[in-house]
Scaffold this motif. Structure first.
Motif, PDB file in Angstrom:
ATOM      1  N   ASP A  43       0.863  -0.908   0.320  1.00 41.59           N
ATOM      2  CA  ASP A  43       0.176   0.114  -0.176  1.00 41.59           C
ATOM      3  C   ASP A  43       0.793   1.553   0.040  1.00 41.59           C
ATOM      4  OD1 ASP A  43      -1.751  -1.757  -0.156  1.00 41.59           O
ATOM      5  OD2 ASP A  43      -2.602  -1.526   2.347  1.00 41.59           O
ATOM      6  N   GLU A  44       2.123   1.259   1.160  1.00 42.79           N
ATOM      7  CA  GLU A  44       2.526   2.986   1.070  1.00 42.79           C
ATOM      8  C   GLU A  44       4.161   1.955   1.038  1.00 42.79           C
ATOM      9  OE1 GLU A  44       2.308   5.003   4.085  1.00 42.79           O
ATOM     10  OE2 GLU A  44      -0.084   4.502   4.514  1.00 42.79           O
ATOM     11  N   PRO A  99      10.068  -4.972   8.639  1.00 41.70           N
ATOM     12  CA  PRO A  99       8.926  -3.919   8.874  1.00 41.70           C
ATOM     13  C   PRO A  99       9.990  -3.461  10.708  1.00 41.70           C
ATOM     14  CG  PRO A  99       8.535  -6.370   8.731  1.00 41.70           C
ATOM     15  CD  PRO A  99       9.810  -6.316   8.351  1.00 41.70           C
ATOM     16  N   LYS A 136      11.479   4.360   7.125  1.00 44.76           N
ATOM     17  CA  LYS A 136      10.056   3.569   7.432  1.00 44.76           C
ATOM     18  C   LYS A 136      10.067   2.255   6.137  1.00 44.76           C
ATOM     19  CE  LYS A 136       8.538   7.182  10.040  1.00 44.76           C
ATOM     20  NZ  LYS A 136       7.447   8.023   9.958  1.00 44.76           N
ATOM     21  N   ILE A 139       4.324  -0.658   3.931  1.00 39.88           N
ATOM     22  CA  ILE A 139       3.186  -0.747   4.415  1.00 39.88           C
ATOM     23  C   ILE A 139       1.876  -1.500   3.851  1.00 39.88           C
ATOM     24  CG2 ILE A 139       1.215   0.587   6.291  1.00 39.88           C
ATOM     25  CD1 ILE A 139       3.576   0.629   7.291  1.00 39.88           C
ATOM     26  N   LYS A 140       1.425  -2.879   4.474  1.00 36.90           N
ATOM     27  CA  LYS A 140       0.399  -3.465   3.848  1.00 36.90           C
ATOM     28  C   LYS A 140      -0.887  -3.685   4.717  1.00 36.90           C
ATOM     29  CE  LYS A 140      -1.145  -6.363   0.533  1.00 36.90           C
ATOM     30  NZ  LYS A 140      -1.297  -5.555  -0.430  1.00 36.90           N
ATOM     31  N   GLY A 142      -1.733  -1.125   6.537  1.00 39.77           N
ATOM     32  CA  GLY A 142      -1.726  -1.013   8.175  1.00 39.77           C
ATOM     33  C   GLY A 142      -0.613  -1.868   8.722  1.00 39.77           C
ATOM     34  N   ILE A 143      -0.397  -2.670   8.449  1.00 40.89           N
ATOM     35  CA  ILE A 143       1.242  -2.905   9.216  1.00 40.89           C
ATOM     36  C   ILE A 143       2.209  -3.150   8.012  1.00 40.89           C
ATOM     37  CG2 ILE A 143       1.717  -5.278   9.980  1.00 40.89           C
ATOM     38  CD1 ILE A 143      -1.441  -6.736   9.300  1.00 40.89           C
ATOM     39  N   PRO A 144       3.156  -3.150   9.284  1.00 36.33           N
ATOM     40  CA  PRO A 144       4.992  -2.876   8.756  1.00 36.33           C
ATOM     41  C   PRO A 144       5.314  -3.766   7.706  1.00 36.33           C
ATOM     42  CG  PRO A 144       5.006  -1.681  11.265  1.00 36.33           C
ATOM     43  CD  PRO A 144       2.958  -2.326  10.346  1.00 36.33           C
TER      44      PRO A 144
END
Length: 158
Positions: A43-44, A99, A136, A139-140, A142-144
């Motif tokens: 996602d990010e 993570p 950092k 993110i997938k 909401g989880i690193p």
């Protein structure tokens, strides 16, 4: 009036069947959700403090990779690697971001890399990139998560 009441009762009797649907179990819902998730995309992308202020995802990704490339090139003693690899102008580095924000670097050599002292190059790379700036993680949902990518690092700048 009796006909209207009878029709109304009949209507409610049949319409209740529409509300009598079975609720899927948690396992079925979980399996459906797992099928919908694209596990090969995140996602990010990972990021650094300098790139966090950028809102466009493509520009943020580009900022991150440019920062990473420039920082690696600055930290490496170009002259030492140029002497070890006179024929190469670029080396590929596998970057892993875990993570917990731990970052590892691993040089990638061609299969026929007997011409290079791979152990020495790996040693130089690891020793020069110890105090790397904090990254950092990606993110997938909401989880690193752990990410890996291969980054070309230019050794000969002309």
């Amino acid at each position: 009036m009796k006909k209207t009441l009878a029709l109304l009762v009949l209507f409610f009797t049949f319409s209740c069947q529409y509300f009598d649907r079975k609720v899927p179990s948690e396992d079925v819902l979980l399996k459906e959700q797992l099928k919908e998730i694209n596990w090969s995309e995140i996602d990010e992308y990972p990021t650094v403090v300098d790139c966090e202020k950028i809102t466009d995802e493509t520009q943020r990704k580009q900022c991150f990779f440019e920062f990473l490339t420039q920082t690696i090139q600055q930290k490496l003693d170009i002259d030492t690697l140029v002497n070890l690899l006179p024929k190469l102008d670029t080396i590929e580095v596998k970057v892993t971001v875990f993570p917990n924000s731990l970052v590892t670097f691993e040089p990638q050599f061609p299969k026929d890399s007997v011409a290079y002292d791979t152990i020495k190059i790996d040693s130089i790379l690891r020793s020069r990139l110890i105090d790397f700036p904090k990254i950092k993680p990606a993110i997938k949902r909401g989880i690193p998560v752990k990410t890996q990518f291969i980054l070309p690092v230019i050794l000969k700048i002309e």
